[in-house]
Design a protein around this motif. Structure first.
Motif, PDB file in Angstrom:
ATOM      1  N   ARG A 102      29.824  31.543  22.088  1.00  0.00           N
ATOM      2  CA  ARG A 102      30.634  32.755  22.311  1.00  0.00           C
ATOM      3  C   ARG A 102      31.113  33.312  20.977  1.00  0.00           C
ATOM      4  N   GLN A 103      31.539  32.419  20.098  1.00  0.00           N
ATOM      5  CA  GLN A 103      31.969  32.847  18.771  1.00  0.00           C
ATOM      6  C   GLN A 103      30.836  33.543  18.035  1.00  0.00           C
ATOM      7  N   ALA A 104      29.610  33.028  18.209  1.00  0.00           N
ATOM      8  CA  ALA A 104      28.451  33.628  17.550  1.00  0.00           C
ATOM      9  C   ALA A 104      28.206  35.045  18.054  1.00  0.00           C
ATOM     10  N   LEU A 105      28.272  35.246  19.380  1.00  0.00           N
ATOM     11  CA  LEU A 105      28.041  36.587  19.922  1.00  0.00           C
ATOM     12  C   LEU A 105      29.140  37.550  19.503  1.00  0.00           C
ATOM     13  N   LYS A 106      30.363  37.058  19.399  1.00  0.00           N
ATOM     14  CA  LYS A 106      31.458  37.921  18.944  1.00  0.00           C
ATOM     15  C   LYS A 106      31.287  38.279  17.467  1.00  0.00           C
ATOM     16  N   ALA A 107      30.717  37.356  16.679  1.00  0.00           N
ATOM     17  CA  ALA A 107      30.421  37.662  15.275  1.00  0.00           C
ATOM     18  C   ALA A 107      29.351  38.750  15.190  1.00  0.00           C
ATOM     19  N   CYS A 108      28.353  38.708  16.093  1.00  0.00           N
ATOM     20  CA  CYS A 108      27.336  39.759  16.140  1.00  0.00           C
ATOM     21  C   CYS A 108      27.975  41.107  16.466  1.00  0.00           C
ATOM     22  N   ASP A 109      28.905  41.103  17.412  1.00  0.00           N
ATOM     23  CA  ASP A 109      29.593  42.326  17.816  1.00  0.00           C
ATOM     24  C   ASP A 109      30.358  42.929  16.634  1.00  0.00           C
ATOM     25  N   LEU A 110      31.059  42.088  15.901  1.00  0.00           N
ATOM     26  CA  LEU A 110      31.815  42.566  14.743  1.00  0.00           C
ATOM     27  C   LEU A 110      30.893  43.127  13.669  1.00  0.00           C
ATOM     28  N   ALA A 111      29.746  42.463  13.449  1.00  0.00           N
ATOM     29  CA  ALA A 111      28.810  42.904  12.411  1.00  0.00           C
ATOM     30  C   ALA A 111      28.228  44.274  12.747  1.00  0.00           C
ATOM     31  N   ILE A 112      27.911  44.501  14.020  1.00  0.00           N
ATOM     32  CA  ILE A 112      27.351  45.792  14.419  1.00  0.00           C
ATOM     33  C   ILE A 112      28.408  46.886  14.300  1.00  0.00           C
ATOM     34  N   HIS A 113      29.629  46.611  14.744  1.00  0.00           N
ATOM     35  CA  HIS A 113      30.701  47.613  14.610  1.00  0.00           C
ATOM     36  C   HIS A 113      30.985  47.922  13.142  1.00  0.00           C
ATOM     37  N   ALA A 114      30.920  46.907  12.277  1.00  0.00           N
ATOM     38  CA  ALA A 114      31.188  47.131  10.856  1.00  0.00           C
ATOM     39  C   ALA A 114      30.160  48.077  10.252  1.00  0.00           C
ATOM     40  N   GLU A 115      28.888  47.882  10.588  1.00  0.00           N
ATOM     41  CA  GLU A 115      27.869  48.783  10.037  1.00  0.00           C
ATOM     42  C   GLU A 115      27.988  50.177  10.634  1.00  0.00           C
ATOM     43  N   ALA A 116      28.330  50.254  11.917  1.00  0.00           N
ATOM     44  CA  ALA A 116      28.490  51.563  12.544  1.00  0.00           C
ATOM     45  C   ALA A 116      29.644  52.342  11.914  1.00  0.00           C
ATOM     46  N   GLU A 117      30.701  51.635  11.534  1.00  0.00           N
ATOM     47  CA  GLU A 117      31.822  52.296  10.857  1.00  0.00           C
ATOM     48  C   GLU A 117      31.420  52.798   9.479  1.00  0.00           C
ATOM     49  N   ALA A 118      30.565  52.026   8.808  1.00  0.00           N
ATOM     50  CA  ALA A 118      30.135  52.400   7.457  1.00  0.00           C
ATOM     51  C   ALA A 118      29.078  53.494   7.470  1.00  0.00           C
ATOM     52  N   ARG A 119      28.378  53.634   8.580  1.00  0.00           N
ATOM     53  CA  ARG A 119      27.298  54.624   8.697  1.00  0.00           C
ATOM     54  C   ARG A 119      27.586  55.532   9.880  1.00  0.00           C
ATOM     55  N   PRO A 120      28.211  56.684   9.673  1.00  0.00           N
ATOM     56  CA  PRO A 120      28.568  57.569  10.794  1.00  0.00           C
ATOM     57  C   PRO A 120      27.390  57.946  11.675  1.00  0.00           C
ATOM     58  N   ASP A 121      26.178  58.007  11.104  1.00  0.00           N
ATOM     59  CA  ASP A 121      25.014  58.362  11.909  1.00  0.00           C
ATOM     60  C   ASP A 121      24.627  57.253  12.887  1.00  0.00           C
ATOM     61  N   ARG A 122      25.244  56.082  12.733  1.00  0.00           N
ATOM     62  CA  ARG A 122      24.947  54.960  13.632  1.00  0.00           C
ATOM     63  C   ARG A 122      26.124  54.606  14.543  1.00  0.00           C
ATOM     64  N   ARG A 123      27.110  55.476  14.625  1.00  0.00           N
ATOM     65  CA  ARG A 123      28.259  55.234  15.498  1.00  0.00           C
ATOM     66  C   ARG A 123      27.791  55.076  16.938  1.00  0.00           C
ATOM     67  N   GLY A 124      28.318  54.059  17.600  1.00  0.00           N
ATOM     68  CA  GLY A 124      27.976  53.817  18.996  1.00  0.00           C
ATOM     69  C   GLY A 124      26.740  52.965  19.201  1.00  0.00           C
ATOM     70  N   MET A 125      26.053  52.559  18.120  1.00  0.00           N
ATOM     71  CA  MET A 125      24.862  51.738  18.312  1.00  0.00           C
ATOM     72  C   MET A 125      25.259  50.366  18.858  1.00  0.00           C
ATOM     73  N   GLY A 126      24.375  49.798  19.645  1.00  0.00           N
ATOM     74  CA  GLY A 126      24.670  48.500  20.237  1.00  0.00           C
ATOM     75  C   GLY A 126      23.394  47.839  20.704  1.00  0.00           C
ATOM     76  N   THR A 127      23.547  46.716  21.370  1.00  0.00           N
ATOM     77  CA  THR A 127      22.381  45.988  21.854  1.00  0.00           C
ATOM     78  C   THR A 127      22.775  45.065  22.998  1.00  0.00           C
ATOM     79  N   THR A 128      21.838  44.828  23.888  1.00  0.00           N
ATOM     80  CA  THR A 128      21.988  43.721  24.822  1.00  0.00           C
ATOM     81  C   THR A 128      21.597  42.449  24.083  1.00  0.00           C
ATOM     82  N   LEU A 129      21.987  41.320  24.611  1.00  0.00           N
ATOM     83  CA  LEU A 129      21.524  40.048  24.055  1.00  0.00           C
ATOM     84  C   LEU A 129      21.590  38.978  25.143  1.00  0.00           C
ATOM     85  N   THR A 130      20.474  38.339  25.377  1.00  0.00           N
ATOM     86  CA  THR A 130      20.401  37.229  26.317  1.00  0.00           C
ATOM     87  C   THR A 130      19.746  36.065  25.593  1.00  0.00           C
ATOM     88  N   MET A 131      20.444  34.921  25.547  1.00  0.00           N
ATOM     89  CA  MET A 131      19.947  33.782  24.779  1.00  0.00           C
ATOM     90  C   MET A 131      20.014  32.508  25.607  1.00  0.00           C
TER      91      MET A 131
END
Length: 304
Positions: free
Chosen positions: A121-150
């Motif tokens: 769970r901690q790993a998936l939350k780290a993925c969530d934070l990493a994607i939000h961080a890049e989206a904040e840094a790149r306005p053209d990528r705001r709202g990007m996301g992904t499903t993940l099943t492992m």
């Protein structure tokens, strides 16, 4: 038809008294311009490579053993290459977490289930934070996301963690069971009794996610399951490019054949494309094969 696929070499792992036969494959389909899906098939190892020592080991001796297999699929959201980037970040982040941040038990038998789930769970939350961080840094990528099943397979257990509408299935003795729940508004309406299961499949709300990694909302809800595996079982992870085009009875038939994991993947993707190929399709298949069973492959020709 030509399959525009990317796959990985066959992976075989020992799972006494049998073998885990794993394979992954992804295909763009016939409608999408980009393939925003990603997958990973790997073996987790805790090891020490000895280069020099005074105690008698030969040079480059490797100590340690496997800690299980890691299987995952991710379906990027956002379009304009943002979805591809989001799914890439998630897979890379999860792999890096497993290698560098996971607190492994000295023996798998020592691991408490809640401890294992807490780590992932901690790993998936780290993925969530990493994607939000890049989206904040790149306005053209705001709202990007992904499903993940492992699936983390530590024989004879499989720990399934999930966010979004990709799926995990377990095939046992010819019976296909869906392990995960789609995190869509349509599924919520089914659970509330507003829609029937048949209506949900064709509903416009079947494409609306309420939960994903990244996306427009901070935080991710992680669904978790533990499976007790048996020799003869088949585990399937797939993005919705498969399940939108191929129904579950057909999926069960394609997995029930005694073909190896690679051939199962090829047949599943071929079936999705034969039905229209309206989306990217990604599948990961793991077959848990008794040592006494010989895996047979009966390839079928693919017309060009």
């Amino acid at each position: 038809m030509i399959l525009n696929t990317f796959n990985v070499p066959h992976a075989h792992y020992n799972a006494a008294p049998g073998t885990i036969d794993c394979f992954g494959m992804t295909d763009r389909g016939f409608v999408r311009e980009l393939n925003e899906d990603q997958f990973l098939v790997g073996e987790l190892l805790k090891s020490l490579r000895v280069h020099h020592t005074s105690i008698g080991f030969q040079e480059s001796t490797r100590l340690g053993g496997p800690h299980g297999q890691l299987l995952l699929v991710a379906d990027g959201l956002g379009g304009h290459a943002s979805g591809e980037r989001a799914s890439t970040i998630a897979v890379d982040c999860l792999a890096q977490f497993a290698v560098n941040a996971m607190h492994w038990c000295s023996r798998l038998d020592d691991c408490d289930d809640e401890q294992v789930f807490a780590e992932w769970r901690q790993a998936l939350k780290a993925c969530d934070l990493a994607i939000h961080a890049e989206a904040e840094a790149r306005p053209d990528r705001r709202g990007m996301g992904t499903t993940l099943t492992m699936a983390y397979v530590a024989w004879p257990s499989a720990y399934i963690l999930h966010a979004g509408d990709s799926r995990c299935y377990l095939l046992r003795q010819g019976r296909l069971e869906r392990v995960t729940t789609d995190h869509t508004l349509a599924q919520r309406f089914v659970e509330a009794g507003v829609l029937g299961a048949e209506q949900a499949n064709g509903s416009r709300f079947s494409h609306v996610l309420w939960n994903a990694i990244g996306g427009t909302e901070d935080g991710v809800t992680v669904e978790a399951h533990k499976l007790g595996l048996e020799l003869g079982d088949v585990l399937l992870l797939c993005t919705d490019g498969l399940t939108k085009e191929v129904d579950e009875p057909q999926i069960a038939r394609l997995l029930s054949d005694e073909a190896d994991a690679a051939e199962c993947c090829r047949r599943l993707i071929e079936a999705a494309n034969d039905a229209g190929g309206g989306d990217n399709t990604t599948v990961v298949v793991a077959r848990f094969v008794p040592e006494s069973v010989e895996i047979s492959v009966r390839p079928r020709s693919v017309p060009s």
